[in-house]
Motif scaffolding. Sequence first.
Motif, PDB file in Angstrom:
ATOM      1  N   LYS A  99       0.871  -1.254   0.126  1.00 26.99           N
ATOM      2  CA  LYS A  99       0.093  -0.004   0.040  1.00 26.99           C
ATOM      3  C   LYS A  99       0.953   1.076  -0.250  1.00 26.99           C
ATOM      4  O   LYS A  99       0.689   2.482  -0.882  1.00 26.99           O
ATOM      5  CB  LYS A  99      -0.921  -0.009   1.282  1.00 26.99           C
ATOM      6  CG  LYS A  99      -1.611   1.315   1.056  1.00 26.99           C
ATOM      7  CD  LYS A  99      -2.514   1.297   2.691  1.00 26.99           C
ATOM      8  CE  LYS A  99      -3.423   2.465   2.682  1.00 26.99           C
ATOM      9  NZ  LYS A  99      -3.965   2.568   4.100  1.00 26.99           N
ATOM     10  N   ALA A 100       1.833   1.228   0.751  1.00 23.53           N
ATOM     11  CA  ALA A 100       2.851   2.705   0.923  1.00 23.53           C
ATOM     12  C   ALA A 100       3.556   2.744  -0.477  1.00 23.53           C
ATOM     13  O   ALA A 100       3.875   3.826  -0.729  1.00 23.53           O
ATOM     14  CB  ALA A 100       3.883   2.174   2.126  1.00 23.53           C
ATOM     15  N   ASP A 101       3.734   1.526  -1.059  1.00 23.88           N
ATOM     16  CA  ASP A 101       4.444   1.917  -2.503  1.00 23.88           C
ATOM     17  C   ASP A 101       3.359   2.514  -3.457  1.00 23.88           C
ATOM     18  O   ASP A 101       4.131   3.419  -4.001  1.00 23.88           O
ATOM     19  CB  ASP A 101       5.096   0.549  -2.981  1.00 23.88           C
ATOM     20  CG  ASP A 101       5.972  -0.102  -1.981  1.00 23.88           C
ATOM     21  OD1 ASP A 101       6.762   0.483  -1.535  1.00 23.88           O
ATOM     22  OD2 ASP A 101       5.822  -1.603  -1.940  1.00 23.88           O
ATOM     23  N   VAL A 102       2.355   1.990  -3.447  1.00 22.28           N
ATOM     24  CA  VAL A 102       1.130   2.628  -4.514  1.00 22.28           C
ATOM     25  C   VAL A 102       0.958   4.112  -3.941  1.00 22.28           C
ATOM     26  O   VAL A 102       0.900   4.801  -4.801  1.00 22.28           O
ATOM     27  CB  VAL A 102       0.121   1.645  -4.206  1.00 22.28           C
ATOM     28  CG1 VAL A 102      -1.147   2.495  -5.137  1.00 22.28           C
ATOM     29  CG2 VAL A 102       0.217   0.251  -4.941  1.00 22.28           C
ATOM     30  N   GLU A 103       1.031   4.294  -2.674  1.00 18.92           N
ATOM     31  CA  GLU A 103       0.582   5.784  -2.289  1.00 18.92           C
ATOM     32  C   GLU A 103       2.030   6.800  -2.794  1.00 18.92           C
ATOM     33  O   GLU A 103       1.700   7.700  -3.105  1.00 18.92           O
ATOM     34  CB  GLU A 103       0.412   5.941  -0.718  1.00 18.92           C
ATOM     35  CG  GLU A 103      -0.784   5.255  -0.311  1.00 18.92           C
ATOM     36  CD  GLU A 103      -0.866   5.155   1.201  1.00 18.92           C
ATOM     37  OE1 GLU A 103      -2.039   4.876   1.710  1.00 18.92           O
ATOM     38  OE2 GLU A 103       0.127   5.125   2.051  1.00 18.92           O
ATOM     39  N   PRO A 152      -5.658  -1.449  -3.179  1.00 18.81           N
ATOM     40  CA  PRO A 152      -5.192  -2.660  -3.443  1.00 18.81           C
ATOM     41  C   PRO A 152      -5.426  -3.301  -4.845  1.00 18.81           C
ATOM     42  O   PRO A 152      -4.432  -4.065  -5.371  1.00 18.81           O
ATOM     43  CB  PRO A 152      -6.528  -3.585  -2.665  1.00 18.81           C
ATOM     44  CG  PRO A 152      -6.965  -2.458  -1.713  1.00 18.81           C
ATOM     45  CD  PRO A 152      -6.758  -1.322  -2.085  1.00 18.81           C
ATOM     46  N   GLU A 153      -6.202  -2.816  -5.646  1.00 20.27           N
ATOM     47  CA  GLU A 153      -6.318  -2.923  -7.225  1.00 20.27           C
ATOM     48  C   GLU A 153      -5.080  -2.769  -7.717  1.00 20.27           C
ATOM     49  O   GLU A 153      -4.498  -3.294  -8.741  1.00 20.27           O
ATOM     50  CB  GLU A 153      -7.617  -2.730  -7.833  1.00 20.27           C
ATOM     51  CG  GLU A 153      -7.833  -3.090  -9.078  1.00 20.27           C
ATOM     52  CD  GLU A 153      -8.902  -2.403  -9.810  1.00 20.27           C
ATOM     53  OE1 GLU A 153      -9.904  -1.914  -9.057  1.00 20.27           O
ATOM     54  OE2 GLU A 153      -9.094  -2.597 -11.269  1.00 20.27           O
ATOM     55  N   TYR A 154      -4.619  -1.226  -7.507  1.00 20.21           N
ATOM     56  CA  TYR A 154      -3.553  -0.665  -8.038  1.00 20.21           C
ATOM     57  C   TYR A 154      -2.288  -1.480  -7.825  1.00 20.21           C
ATOM     58  O   TYR A 154      -1.450  -1.774  -8.462  1.00 20.21           O
ATOM     59  CB  TYR A 154      -3.437   0.820  -7.723  1.00 20.21           C
ATOM     60  CG  TYR A 154      -4.352   1.794  -8.716  1.00 20.21           C
ATOM     61  CD1 TYR A 154      -3.880   2.083  -9.552  1.00 20.21           C
ATOM     62  CD2 TYR A 154      -5.417   2.242  -7.918  1.00 20.21           C
ATOM     63  CE1 TYR A 154      -4.539   2.808 -10.504  1.00 20.21           C
ATOM     64  CE2 TYR A 154      -6.308   3.090  -8.795  1.00 20.21           C
ATOM     65  CZ  TYR A 154      -5.767   3.677  -9.978  1.00 20.21           C
ATOM     66  OH  TYR A 154      -6.686   4.494 -10.658  1.00 20.21           O
ATOM     67  N   ILE A 214      -5.517   8.779  -5.834  1.00 23.37           N
ATOM     68  CA  ILE A 214      -6.131   7.224  -5.802  1.00 23.37           C
ATOM     69  C   ILE A 214      -7.016   7.286  -4.480  1.00 23.37           C
ATOM     70  O   ILE A 214      -6.417   7.644  -3.298  1.00 23.37           O
ATOM     71  CB  ILE A 214      -5.159   6.323  -5.878  1.00 23.37           C
ATOM     72  CG1 ILE A 214      -4.260   6.488  -6.833  1.00 23.37           C
ATOM     73  CG2 ILE A 214      -5.601   5.041  -5.607  1.00 23.37           C
ATOM     74  CD1 ILE A 214      -3.316   5.798  -7.083  1.00 23.37           C
ATOM     75  N   GLU A 215      -8.115   6.679  -4.756  1.00 23.42           N
ATOM     76  CA  GLU A 215      -8.970   6.639  -3.574  1.00 23.42           C
ATOM     77  C   GLU A 215      -8.533   5.367  -2.700  1.00 23.42           C
ATOM     78  O   GLU A 215      -7.986   4.378  -3.357  1.00 23.42           O
ATOM     79  CB  GLU A 215     -10.572   6.173  -3.994  1.00 23.42           C
ATOM     80  CG  GLU A 215     -11.130   7.289  -4.716  1.00 23.42           C
ATOM     81  CD  GLU A 215     -11.318   8.579  -3.849  1.00 23.42           C
ATOM     82  OE1 GLU A 215     -11.453   8.595  -2.920  1.00 23.42           O
ATOM     83  OE2 GLU A 215     -11.126   9.758  -4.603  1.00 23.42           O
TER      84      GLU A 215
END
Length: 95
Positions: A5-9, A25-27, A19-20
Amino acid sequence: MSLEKADVEKIAHLARLQIEAQEIPEYARNLSAILSLVEQMSCVDTTGITPMAHPLDVAQRLRADVVTEGNQREKFLAIAPATENSLFLVPKVIE
């Protein structure tokens, strides 16, 4: 490679994307799949393979570089608002 999650953020922040929270999780799953594909492609032995300009082995359909229009300089100079010594005069746009 699996993204958290932190990587995507962090990626979203660097890309200036909003991003919502429920979409993270999907991303993460999709980006991880892309990275996995890149890892698989990196493992392929490409020794002796000629690099290509693009992935499709097709020829570009280009027309011949031939002049098809006649010189109409005098015709265009005649209808121009202002000319001088066979040159078009245009208003100054930068001071």
